[in-house]
Design an enzyme around this catalytic site. Structure first.
Site, PDB file in Angstrom:
ATOM      1  N   LYS A  72      25.255 -16.445   4.090  1.00 40.26           N
ATOM      2  CA  LYS A  72      25.243 -14.980   4.200  1.00 40.26           C
ATOM      3  C   LYS A  72      26.618 -14.476   4.565  1.00 40.26           C
ATOM      4  CE  LYS A  72      22.285 -14.894   2.676  1.00 40.26           C
ATOM      5  NZ  LYS A  72      21.416 -14.616   1.560  1.00 40.26           N
TER       6      LYS A  72
ATOM      7  N   TRP B 176      -3.675  -2.527  -1.150  1.00 37.37           N
ATOM      8  CA  TRP B 176      -3.534  -3.904  -1.646  1.00 37.37           C
ATOM      9  C   TRP B 176      -4.112  -4.744  -0.522  1.00 37.37           C
ATOM     10  CZ3 TRP B 176       1.712  -6.424  -3.430  1.00 37.37           C
ATOM     11  CH2 TRP B 176       1.421  -7.544  -4.208  1.00 37.37           C
TER      12      TRP B 176
ATOM     13  N   ASN C 102      -1.337   1.063   6.658  1.00 35.80           N
ATOM     14  CA  ASN C 102      -0.606  -0.044   6.021  1.00 35.80           C
ATOM     15  C   ASN C 102      -0.247  -1.047   7.097  1.00 35.80           C
ATOM     16  OD1 ASN C 102      -0.609   1.276   3.628  1.00 35.80           O
ATOM     17  ND2 ASN C 102       1.560   1.818   3.650  1.00 35.80           N
ATOM     18  N   GLY C 103      -0.392  -2.317   6.824  1.00 39.54           N
ATOM     19  CA  GLY C 103       0.011  -3.332   7.805  1.00 39.54           C
ATOM     20  C   GLY C 103      -1.162  -4.202   8.206  1.00 39.54           C
TER      21      GLY C 103
ATOM     22  N   ARG D 144       4.537   0.034  -6.879  1.00 38.04           N
ATOM     23  CA  ARG D 144       4.541  -0.942  -5.781  1.00 38.04           C
ATOM     24  C   ARG D 144       3.321  -1.857  -5.817  1.00 38.04           C
ATOM     25  NH1 ARG D 144       8.480   0.072  -1.916  1.00 38.04           N
ATOM     26  NH2 ARG D 144       9.688   1.881  -2.471  1.00 38.04           N
TER      27      ARG D 144
ATOM     28  N   LYS E 137      23.677 -11.071  -9.331  1.00 32.91           N
ATOM     29  CA  LYS E 137      22.336 -11.199  -8.743  1.00 32.91           C
ATOM     30  C   LYS E 137      21.585 -12.352  -9.397  1.00 32.91           C
ATOM     31  CE  LYS E 137      18.982 -10.056  -6.012  1.00 32.91           C
ATOM     32  NZ  LYS E 137      19.129 -10.562  -4.632  1.00 32.91           N
TER      33      LYS E 137
ATOM     34  N   CYS F 255       0.833  -1.198   0.000  1.00 31.66           N
ATOM     35  CA  CYS F 255       0.000   0.000   0.000  1.00 31.66           C
ATOM     36  C   CYS F 255       0.867   1.247   0.000  1.00 31.66           C
ATOM     37  CB  CYS F 255      -0.862   0.026   1.243  1.00 31.66           C
ATOM     38  SG  CYS F 255      -1.805  -1.463   1.492  1.00 31.66           S
TER      39      CYS F 255
ATOM     40  N   GLU G 206      21.922 -21.176   5.801  1.00 33.64           N
ATOM     41  CA  GLU G 206      21.726 -19.830   5.274  1.00 33.64           C
ATOM     42  C   GLU G 206      22.631 -18.825   6.001  1.00 33.64           C
ATOM     43  OE1 GLU G 206      20.533 -18.742   2.709  1.00 33.64           O
ATOM     44  OE2 GLU G 206      19.949 -16.669   3.007  1.00 33.64           O
TER      45      GLU G 206
ATOM     46  N   HIS H 221      30.205 -35.979  14.020  1.00 26.94           N
ATOM     47  CA  HIS H 221      30.704 -36.862  12.949  1.00 26.94           C
ATOM     48  C   HIS H 221      31.779 -36.188  12.103  1.00 26.94           C
ATOM     49  CE1 HIS H 221      27.666 -39.792  13.972  1.00 26.94           C
ATOM     50  NE2 HIS H 221      26.773 -38.816  13.967  1.00 26.94           N
TER      51      HIS H 221
ATOM     52  N   GLU I  79      29.347 -15.033   1.719  1.00 24.65           N
ATOM     53  CA  GLU I  79      29.235 -14.329   0.437  1.00 24.65           C
ATOM     54  C   GLU I  79      29.469 -12.825   0.555  1.00 24.65           C
ATOM     55  OE1 GLU I  79      25.492 -14.357  -1.741  1.00 24.65           O
ATOM     56  OE2 GLU I  79      24.379 -14.458   0.126  1.00 24.65           O
TER      57      GLU I  79
HETATM   58  O1  M6R Z   1      17.384 -15.846  -8.268  1.00 23.75           O
HETATM   59  P1  M6R Z   1      17.526 -17.164  -7.532  1.00 23.75           P
HETATM   60  O2  M6R Z   1      16.735 -17.205  -6.281  1.00 23.75           O
HETATM   61  O3  M6R Z   1      17.275 -18.331  -8.417  1.00 23.75           O
HETATM   62  O4  M6R Z   1      19.063 -17.208  -7.129  1.00 23.75           O
HETATM   63  C1  M6R Z   1      19.623 -18.344  -6.542  1.00 23.75           C
HETATM   64  C2  M6R Z   1      20.984 -18.047  -5.961  1.00 23.75           C
HETATM   65  O5  M6R Z   1      21.857 -17.631  -6.972  1.00 23.75           O
HETATM   66  C3  M6R Z   1      20.904 -16.967  -4.881  1.00 23.75           C
HETATM   67  O6  M6R Z   1      20.031 -17.329  -3.860  1.00 23.75           O
HETATM   68  C4  M6R Z   1      22.297 -16.709  -4.266  1.00 23.75           C
HETATM   69  O7  M6R Z   1      22.707 -17.840  -3.535  1.00 23.75           O
HETATM   70  C5  M6R Z   1      22.283 -15.448  -3.412  1.00 23.75           C
HETATM   71  N1  M6R Z   1      23.437 -14.662  -3.688  1.00 23.75           N
HETATM   72  C6  M6R Z   1      22.285 -15.722  -1.948  1.00 23.75           C
HETATM   73  O8  M6R Z   1      22.314 -14.577  -1.178  1.00 23.75           O
END
Ligand code: M6R
Length: 620
Positions: free
Chosen positions: A497, A76, A102-103, A27, A615, A2, A493, A516, A500
């Site tokens: 994070k 929305w 909103n919310g 949006r 990306k 919204c 994950e 193990h 990367e």
């Molecule tokens: O666009 P996707 O979700 O298919 O991308 C998959 C991976 O390339 C993506 O999640 C990547 O691991 C990110 N950099 C993680 O932060």
């Protein structure tokens, strides 16, 4: 998502508001409305569909001098269908108080019941309508507008952004932010004030802004604004000058897109939920998930989830959710592995691709293999119009909005929520077919989602622990992450994070596997991040923590708020609020993102564009 725009000043308020709403159109919305003050009364115009519908309604109704105060909204739907009655602004009975929001108001059913008991009749199905009635009730009890507004806002639970006006005090707007589901930015010029949910809505008029924080309320008058905490204590706000280049302007108050995207997750998840759950009955319609005929045909016999990177981790959590809630067996595979292992694709199988970009070559290839062998193909996608969306016969959109940072954050949370919705919808469909599949009540599980944006907001509160941890550990070369059960993929994950964006080597492991092999790595230099919330495997996690401590390791625990016991075991504790077990990964993911962000910025890394990463990975 919204949009909110408000204006007080010498310009034509209608024109300013319409222009602002146009700037926020990208949006997404399903209806729009505007309230303006003229002749000491409030005039509301609303229309379903595009802003042009609202504009033509306004042209028909045009009379009198141009208004100098008003509020406008693009809706929305969360509560109630897409109808003119449900479009904002909402009014009290006498039409003297107008409100946009909103919310999600988590306690709206209780508040509505209370107001109905006072004889108040509701005209919409929205949660927002409780607000003007509450303010009205307090004003009738003798409070001036601002005090009544504060009292009403204090009654709301959940994450919200609220803006209101009153015909009795026509020189002001009151705007509040509770939690993180909706932002409020206030723009100032010497003789006029703008209120908006997002910076682009007011950039045509001013660059001089303040941002409301959680729990702050602003009283905006032409050219001036006063900000208070909900308890009435004044707040001295810092003014920000928004840069003119569009990239910095889009970042608003944040240093990096990743930071912005982490902090807008309550809002992103609110958008994911919009129109998909009836929070009164708990019903999730398969049709509302845009699964097309693929979804309507029924329940798949099994699901193969294919994805890469963060999306694969979301898939692992989804396996837990779909199997637990809907009792449909799920296998999760890397997109890059699936097509090279000759998967068994039998009738009744659905292949579910999860991909933010919708363009990841390996995920697309896996989906395409499924399609070629006759499987039903579904996708959970963020990018509208992407290849994955075009290839799939059913699509559940993440609705996270554009994710600019290379590191996936808000799309991780929204793709988990999409799978939670899918699991509930499948289980509800199975119940309707009297197939007894699960002990879990999928209606009550879906109702739990109403609390999620508020819980995410609490997890995003300022916390000095992140900076303290980054100062202490930024020079480490290795980290270990452990989790168990539904929070095991969060350990994976967390490690992804950190590695990367900060280039620190990190391993994620199911905690039970530590003995193990990885246990050999532990010494007094090794930080071990343990997800140990109060869930079904809490005791097991405590025992793993003891094993790490026995070998001299440093334990950073992600634990449930109020858990004093774990403080005796861990060296550092990061709190997340208590939540239903199946929703905990949505919360425990956030400290992982914040920790990685803080470490990477402490190291001076380019968090939005980490080295060697893209990306969207469009090559095999
Ligand atoms: O666009 P996707 O979700 O298919 O991308 C998959 C991976 O390339 C993506 O999640 C990547 O691991 C990110 N950099 C993680 O932060």
């Amino acid at each position: 998502m919204c949009g909110i725009i408000g204006y007080v000043g010498p310009r034509n308020a209608t024109a300013v508001i319409l222009n602002g709403l146009r700037r926020l159109e990208y949006r997404g919305y399903d209806s729009a409305g505007i309230a303006i003050l003229g002749d000491n009364s409030i005039r509301v115009t609303r229309a379903v569909g595009k802003l042009s519908n609202l504009e033509s309604r306004l042209r028909q109704a045009e009379d009198g001098p141009p208004p100098s105060v008003g509020i406008g909204h693009t809706r929305w739907a969360t509560h109630g269908g897409v109808t003119e009655h449900n479009a904002h602004p909402h009014l009290n009975d006498a039409g003297t108080i107008a409100v946009i929001q909103n919310g999600i108001i988590e306690n709206f059913i209780e508040l509505k019941g209370e107001l109905q008991a006072e004889g108040i009749r509701f005209r919409s199905e929205t949660d927002t309508e409780v607000i003007p009635h509450l303010v009205d009730l307090y004003m009738k009890a003798g409070m001036p507008f601002a005090r009544a507004a504060f009292a009403a806002i204090a009654r709301l639970q959940g994450s919200n952004a609220v803006v209101m006006m009153s015909a009795q005090e026509p020189d002001k707007l009151i705007a509040a932010r509770l939690g993180n589901a909706g932002g409020i930015v206030i723009g100032l010029n010497p003789d006029e004030t703008f209120v908006a949910s997002d910076v682009p809505g007011i950039l045509d008029y001013t660059r001089d802004v303040i941002f409301l924080e959680d729990g702050e309320v602003a009283i905006a008058q032409a050219g001036q604004v006063s900000v208070y905490r909900l308890d009435g204590a004044p707040v001295n706000k810092q003014r920000h000058a928004i840069a003119w280049d569009p990239v910095s302007a889009e970042k608003g108050e944040y240093r990096h897109f990743m930071q912005k995207e982490i902090f807008e997750q309550a809002r992103a998840v609110t958008d994911t939920l919009r129109g998909r759950v009836n929070f009164e009955t708990g019903e999730v319609a398969l049709e509302s998930l845009e699964l097309g005929t693929g979804g309507a045909e029924g329940i798949p016999a099994r699901i193969h989830t294919v994805a890469c990177g963060t999306s694969k981790h979301a898939g692992l959590i989804g396996k837990f959710l779909i199997e637990r809630i809907a009792r449909v067996p799920v296998e999760v595979d890397y997109g890059s592995e699936y097509r090279y292992r000759d998967p068994i694709i039998e009738p009744g199988l659905a292949v579910l691709g999860i991909t933010q970009s919708g363009e990841t070559a390996d995920t697309l290839a896996a989906m395409s293999l499924g399609k070629a062998r006759g499987a039903r193909v579904w996708a959970i996608v963020n990018a509208i119009g992407s290849q994955a969306e075009r290839m799939a016969e059913g699509v559940i959109h993440m609705r996270a909005g554009p994710e600019i940072g290379v590191c996936s954050t808000k799309t991780f949370l929204t793709s988990i929520v999409d799978q939670y919705l899918l699991a509930c919808a499948l289980a509800q469909r199975a119940n309707a077919q009297t197939v007894e599949r699960s002990n879990a009540d999928p209606f009550s599980l879906a109702r739990d989602l109403a609390h999620l944006p508020g819980l995410i907001g609490q997890t995003l509160k300022p916390d000095p622990i992140y900076e303290a941890l980054a100062n202490r550990f930024h020079d480490r070369r290795h980290f270990l992450f452990l989790g168990r059960g539904i929070n095991y993929p969060i350990a994976l994950e967390g490690a992804l994070k950190l590695k990367e964006i900060s280039y620190i080597h990190a391993e994620g492991y199911p905690a039970g596997e530590m003995k193990h092999g990885p246990i050999a790595l532990i010494d007094e230099t090794m930080p071990v991040v343990c997800v140990a919330v109060r869930d079904g495997v809490y005791e097991k996690m405590i025992s793993q923590i003891e094993q790490v401590k026995a070998r001299g390791g440093i334990v950073i625990a992600i634990a449930t708020e109020g858990d004093d016991f774990i403080r005796q075991k861990a060296d550092y504790v990061i709190n997340v609020p208590a939540a239903p077990e199946l929703l905990t990964p949505v919360l425990t993911a956030i400290p992982m993102q914040r920790l990685a962000y803080e470490m990477a910025t402490r190291l001076g890394c380019d968090v939005d564009q980490p080295r060697n990463l893209a990306k969207s990975v469009t090559v095999e």
